[in-house]
Design a protein around this motif. Structure first.
Motif, short mmCIF file in Angstrom:
data_model
loop_
_atom_site.label_atom_id
_atom_site.label_comp_id
_atom_site.label_asym_id
_atom_site.label_seq_id
_atom_site.Cartn_x
_atom_site.Cartn_y
_atom_site.Cartn_z
N PRO A 22 67.32 87.80 78.59
CA PRO A 22 66.87 88.44 79.83
C PRO A 22 65.36 88.58 79.94
O PRO A 22 64.83 88.67 81.04
CB PRO A 22 67.53 89.83 79.75
CG PRO A 22 68.70 89.65 78.88
CD PRO A 22 68.33 88.58 77.89
N ARG A 23 64.66 88.55 78.80
CA ARG A 23 63.20 88.68 78.90
C ARG A 23 62.56 87.47 79.58
O ARG A 23 61.40 87.52 79.96
CB ARG A 23 62.57 88.95 77.55
CG ARG A 23 62.52 87.77 76.64
CD ARG A 23 61.81 88.11 75.37
NE ARG A 23 61.83 86.92 74.54
CZ ARG A 23 61.38 86.86 73.34
NH1 ARG A 23 60.87 87.92 72.79
NH2 ARG A 23 61.42 85.75 72.66
N PHE A 24 63.31 86.38 79.74
CA PHE A 24 62.80 85.21 80.46
C PHE A 24 62.33 85.62 81.86
O PHE A 24 61.27 85.20 82.31
CB PHE A 24 63.88 84.12 80.57
CG PHE A 24 63.45 82.96 81.40
CD1 PHE A 24 62.67 81.95 80.87
CD2 PHE A 24 63.82 82.86 82.74
CE1 PHE A 24 62.25 80.87 81.65
CE2 PHE A 24 63.43 81.79 83.52
CZ PHE A 24 62.64 80.80 82.98
N LEU A 39 50.43 68.83 80.74
CA LEU A 39 49.11 69.46 80.94
C LEU A 39 48.94 70.68 80.04
O LEU A 39 47.84 70.95 79.54
CB LEU A 39 48.91 69.85 82.40
CG LEU A 39 48.73 68.70 83.39
CD1 LEU A 39 48.59 69.25 84.82
CD2 LEU A 39 47.53 67.84 83.03
N ALA A 40 50.01 71.43 79.82
CA ALA A 40 49.93 72.61 78.94
C ALA A 40 49.58 72.19 77.51
O ALA A 40 48.75 72.83 76.86
CB ALA A 40 51.25 73.38 78.97
N TYR A 41 50.20 71.11 77.03
CA TYR A 41 49.86 70.61 75.68
C TYR A 41 48.41 70.14 75.64
O TYR A 41 47.69 70.41 74.67
CB TYR A 41 50.81 69.48 75.27
CG TYR A 41 52.19 69.95 74.89
CD1 TYR A 41 52.39 70.88 73.88
CD2 TYR A 41 53.31 69.45 75.54
CE1 TYR A 41 53.65 71.31 73.53
CE2 TYR A 41 54.58 69.88 75.20
CZ TYR A 41 54.75 70.81 74.20
OH TYR A 41 56.00 71.25 73.85
N GLY A 79 54.04 81.10 78.29
CA GLY A 79 54.70 79.84 78.62
C GLY A 79 55.57 79.34 77.49
O GLY A 79 56.71 78.93 77.70
N VAL A 80 55.04 79.40 76.27
CA VAL A 80 55.83 78.97 75.10
C VAL A 80 57.05 79.86 74.93
O VAL A 80 58.16 79.39 74.67
CB VAL A 80 54.95 78.98 73.83
CG1 VAL A 80 55.80 78.80 72.58
CG2 VAL A 80 53.89 77.89 73.91
#
Length: 182
Positions: free
Chosen positions: A39-41, A144-146, A30-31
């Motif tokens: 492109p790796r996204f 929420l991730a934090y 996610g980070v």
């Protein structure tokens, strides 16, 4: 009434450690996703979606196992505030394990994006297409991730506190190794 145990079951341990690896991978993916436009996204997001759904399924399974088998009793000499913090942190972890993927799935649905699990197999939308809702859920997913990352850090710190300082058997209950309670 369940019999008292001094450790979690093998199933609970496998689910815990498998999910720990998956959640840590998910957080780092996610980070990486939000910090790259390369492109790796696309590769990262193709891993992120099915991994999130797998975490959701395993979290529901794990919750069912936990409700059925319970958890070992905390040490009697554990201060009441620490026992309460332990129970609260577990509730927060379960809530986040379930909420994070659902919010992500809802966010993608509201944005009109498919949740592709593998090849042409994708999940149905759980919310109608709505750009404003998509933006709200995107912010919610990030917050929420934090919170999840902070809760995991506290969980690891507490585990190390029990393993290295208190040596009260709490770490051994989940790890299967470590000092026995004294």
């Amino acid at each position: 009434m369940r019999p008292e145990r001094d450790g979690f079951s093998g199933t609970q341990r496998v689910l815990h450690w498998l999910m720990a690896i998956m959640v840590l991978a998910m957080l780092f993916i996610g980070v990486s996703m939000v910090s790259t436009l390369k492109p790796r996204f696309l590769i990262l997001i193709s891993i992120h979606k099915p991994l999130g759904i797998a975490i959701l399924v395993l979290a529901l399974l794990r919750l069912g196992v936990r409700l059925r088998l319970g958890a070992p009793k905390l040490p009697d000499d554990l201060p009441r505030t620490q026992a309460l913090a332990a129970q609260l942190s577990h509730l927060v972890l379960y809530a986040l394990l379930i909420a994070m993927p659902l919010v992500g799935w809802g966010m993608l649905s509201a944005g009109g994006y498919p949740v592709v699990l593998y090849g042409s197999f994708h999940l149905p939308a759980i919310l109608p297409h709505d750009d404003q809702l998509h933006a709200i859920l995107r912010t919610t997913h990030t917050v929420l991730a934090y919170m999840f990352f902070a809760t995991i850090l506290l969980h690891v710190a507490a585990a190390l506190f029990h393993a290295l300082i208190r040596r009260d058997g709490v770490f051994r209950a989940m790890a299967g190794v470590g000092p026995r309670s004294q």
